[in-house]
Design an enzyme around this catalytic site. Structure first.
Site, mmCIF file in Angstrom:
data_model
loop_
_atom_site.group_PDB
_atom_site.id
_atom_site.type_symbol
_atom_site.label_atom_id
_atom_site.label_comp_id
_atom_site.label_asym_id
_atom_site.label_seq_id
_atom_site.Cartn_x
_atom_site.Cartn_y
_atom_site.Cartn_z
ATOM 1 N N GLU A 1 0.823 -1.214 0.000
ATOM 2 C CA GLU A 1 0.000 0.000 0.000
ATOM 3 C C GLU A 1 0.853 1.258 0.000
ATOM 4 O OE1 GLU A 1 -3.417 1.895 2.898
ATOM 5 O OE2 GLU A 1 -3.460 -0.234 2.458
ATOM 6 N N LYS A 2 2.033 1.167 0.612
ATOM 7 C CA LYS A 2 2.888 2.361 0.707
ATOM 8 C C LYS A 2 4.352 1.932 0.758
ATOM 9 C CE LYS A 2 0.587 3.437 4.534
ATOM 10 N NZ LYS A 2 -0.062 2.224 5.067
ATOM 11 N N ASP B 1 -3.255 -2.808 3.171
ATOM 12 C CA ASP B 1 -3.589 -2.903 4.593
ATOM 13 C C ASP B 1 -4.727 -3.907 4.789
ATOM 14 O OD1 ASP B 1 -1.684 -1.162 5.475
ATOM 15 O OD2 ASP B 1 -3.023 0.555 5.725
ATOM 16 N N ASP C 1 -7.712 -4.214 5.715
ATOM 17 C CA ASP C 1 -9.050 -3.707 5.990
ATOM 18 C C ASP C 1 -9.772 -3.463 4.671
ATOM 19 O OD1 ASP C 1 -7.880 -1.410 4.982
ATOM 20 O OD2 ASP C 1 -7.960 -0.288 6.867
ATOM 21 N N TYR D 1 -1.273 -3.256 13.674
ATOM 22 C CA TYR D 1 -2.007 -2.392 12.742
ATOM 23 C C TYR D 1 -3.021 -1.509 13.476
ATOM 24 C CZ TYR D 1 -4.842 -1.045 8.734
ATOM 25 O OH TYR D 1 -5.529 -0.327 7.791
ATOM 26 N N ARG E 1 -5.547 0.740 12.376
ATOM 27 C CA ARG E 1 -6.909 1.040 11.913
ATOM 28 C C ARG E 1 -7.819 -0.172 12.096
ATOM 29 N NH1 ARG E 1 -3.427 4.043 8.986
ATOM 30 N NH2 ARG E 1 -4.029 6.171 8.438
#
Length: 678
Positions: free
Chosen positions: A7-8, A102, A104, A322, A324
């Protein structure tokens, strides 16, 4: 070639360290002996704007609404064009792809949408990274799953994204245009979650403004049994005169008469019932993000965005899992890390964490360890990485402290106490007394006083009593109290209200149905929504406690919108449907059809919205708009705010509209009036 898409960049770098072979950094990706890793920057793709579907939508017009795309369009974000090309080329070269977004809903979508955009046909696996320490990453690499297993999660994310577009794009235009027709020079953003959240604050402020203080009396009496004196509280009968609508004694004369009657009674009081029950309170669960945000707001005064940003930094430093997460449970497989984590915490000098960790018992297994309760991620906990606590800044230390404290509590016993409830009768009136004796402090040793919800009517220890015992009445008193207005929201308590939205739902049947729904918004978005309302000047923070107060545009927006969008009923129901969709029990197309019909109905309502006019000169032609100074071909003129529906216009005369003066009825001379009256 196996291609990991993270993701990043920071996540990609951590994965690269855990793959075998030499590591070689390239432009936009990393090569290792165990595969190639590339990354996005969050969403590489963005939703198209209305004018990118059709240029006519560049101008806001009520007659064009609602705008409902027949085929949804994504575009490469300008800032991500180069990285997109790198990712696209690597996908073409890959034999197998590992989705490393991530764990989610949003993380699932932002990699999946890229794969769909380039029409990927290669096999895709999924890695779930709940922590970035080496042990966790290697364990995750060894436990890859099929990405198809998460198709329903992607559908849920698509539904959320497209519903937000339908509501935001259409209703923001519809109600901004309606406000401008009434003379308000403003842009009003309407959001599926944002607007009912703002309305919570507006309604709370009006409750405070309209609050009228009322006095009431709490009657209590002291009794003695054997050598022990205790207090019991008077319980009025349903037909008791002098009670207010909340069942409180509000009549001073009746309170006085009651005290005199109790004092004058000669017979001793009698115990009508006395029951002792053993109660157990299980360990407070580890933390989800919203729980952490609320706790940090109460304990340290931090706003939710600061808490999220800090938890993210701790995660990226591999110190916590994590952030979130909406889950408060832990996978049973992680229980084996407990000794290492507690050992690390016990070495954090000069903190309570060390003492608590040393007394923790790894033989205790709390209810938190439950695989059936785990979704894509688990509760936020410390990782097996040793924390250099002294190197953290104050905010980081405080957030790490709360996360570690909740984890340590899982290794303390259940809190056990005896709850005694006694009912007494004196002079024909009923009294109740409550008491508790702690038998096992357990996990509350870690939380201390903050874990106790002390009630006024708790008496501590009560004497041993049995039904039929006589007790001596000593004295009675009536304490005058006053009702208090509701407390204003802070960012932390507003976030808690978003999470427990069923409390604010208007429909009683829906309130029951939505009690188990995890609120409106997501763990990752709630703080951002509140911050945006503050940044866009719909809310302002006041006093040291940072109470939230609505501004004039907030009142305008909430007052002009229909209840369907200002009350959280529909939004909470939609969140429940999104949850069902993630579980494979709801349809994306059906949900978006509902959203399109909802947006259409509210756009139609906007045309007849009752909005107070704002402007010095009301249009004399339509009487529903205001005159506004404009520049025309031949200079300045005054035109109606409802143009083109109303084409009223007037010349400018010294900065005012040159409107014809209505003739006044001619008055007769005073002498003629008197003669006429005669």
């Amino acid at each position: 070639m196996r291609l990991y898409i993270a993701e990043k960049p920071s996540m990609a770098a951590e994965i690269a360290k855990c793959l075998s072979g030499p590591v070689s950094r390239k432009d936009g990706y990393i090569q290792t002996g165990g595969g190639t890793i590339t990354w996005g920057y969050g969403h590489i793709l963005r939703q198209a704007e209305p004018d990118e579907y059709d240029p006519k939508y560049e101008k806001w017009r009520a007659e064009d609404l609602p705008i409902i795309p027949q085929s949804w369009k994504l575009l490469v974000a300008d800032s991500c064009q180069k990285q997109f090309e790198i990712v696209k080329n690597l996908i073409e070269q890959a034999d197998e792809i590992v989705h490393a977004g991530d764990p989610d809903r949003e993380g699932q979508l932002l990699i999946d949408e890229v794969l769909d955009f380039v029409n990927n046909q290669k096999p895709v696996r999924r890695i779930l990274l709940n922590a970035l320490d080496e042990q966790s990453i290697k364990k995750a690499i060894a436990s890859l799953r099929e990405n198809q297993d998460f198709f329903n999660l992607k559908q849920s994310a698509l539904a959320r994204q497209r519903a937000d577009w339908l509501i935001g794009m259409n209703l923001s235009r519809a109600y901004t245009l309606a406000a401008q027709r009434a003379g308000h020079r403003t842009t009003l953003p309407v959001g599926r979650v944002k607007t009912p959240t703002l309305a919570l604050v507006v309604r709370r402020e009006r409750e405070i403004e309209n609050f009228k203080q009322a006095d009431y009396f709490t009657v209590k009496a002291d009794f003695q049994h054997s050598d022990t004196v205790f207090t019991a509280y008077w319980k009025p009968r349903e037909d008791q005169p002098g009670l207010d609508t909340e069942g409180r004694l509000a009549d001073k004369a009746i309170a006085k008469a009651l005290l005199e009657m109790l004092q004058a009674a000669k017979d001793p009081a009698a115990v009508m019932a006395c029951e002792t029950t053993e109660k157990k309170e299980p360990q407070r669960l580890p933390l989800a993000l919203s729980t952490l945000q609320v706790m940090a707001g109460k304990k340290f005064g931090y706003d939710p965005q600061i808490v999220l940003d800090t938890a993210q930094k701790l995660y990226e430093r591999k110190l916590t899992s994590y952030p979130r997460s909406d889950c408060e449970y832990l996978p049973e497989s992680q229980y084996e890390d407990a000794a290492t984590i507690l050992g690390n915490l016990s070495n954090i000098a000069h903190t309570e964490l060390a003492g608590w960790s040393q007394k923790a018992d790894t033989q205790i297994s709390s209810r938190a360890w439950n695989d059936k309760k785990i979704t894509a991620h688990h509760a936020i906990i410390p990782t097996v990485e040793r924390c250099n606590y002294a190197a953290l800044n104050e905010t980081e230390r405080n957030i790490y402290y709360l996360i570690a404290q909740a984890y340590i509590a899982q290794f303390y016993l259940v809190h056990v106490y005896d709850q005694t409830r006694a009912e007494l009768e004196h002079a024909g009136e009923r009294f109740t007394a409550n008491g508790r004796i702690i038998k096992e402090l357990g996990w509350k040793e870690v939380y201390g006083a903050e874990a106790e919800e002390k009630k006024e009517e708790d008496n501590g220890t009560l004497p041993a009593m049995s039904k039929g015992d006589q007790v001596e009445f000593l004295k009675a008193s009536a304490e005058k109290k006053s009702t208090k207005p509701p407390t204003r929201f802070t960012a932390a308590t507003l976030l808690a209200a978003m999470k427990e939205i069923h409390k604010y739902v208007k429909n009683p049947e829906l309130k029951k149905q939505l009690k188990d729904v995890a609120g409106i918004g997501t763990e990752a978005t709630r703080a951002t929504i509140i911050k945006e309302l503050i940044d866009r000047s719909f809310l302002r923070e006041e006093t040291k406690k940072k109470y939230l107060k609505p501004t004039e545009p907030a009142y305008l927006l909430v007052d002009m919108l229909p209840e369907e969008i200002t009350y959280p009923d529909f939004t909470a129901l939609w969140e429940d449907i999104l949850r069902q969709m993630a579980e494979g029990n709801a349809s994306l197309d059906t949900f978006l059809g509902q959203q399109a019909r909802f947006a259409t109905g509210l756009c139609n309502k906007a045309k007849g919205a009752n909005i107070p006019l704002k402007g010095e000169y009301h249009c004399p032609r339509c009487r529903r708009g205001v005159l506004q100074l404009r520049n025309g071909k031949h200079g300045k003129f005054w035109g109606c705010s409802r143009y083109p529906a109303c084409r009223g216009s007037f010349n400018d005369k010294d900065g005012k509209p040159d409107m014809p003066v209505r003739p006044q009825p001619q008055q007769q001379p005073l002498q003629q009036q008197k003669q006429g009256q005669g």
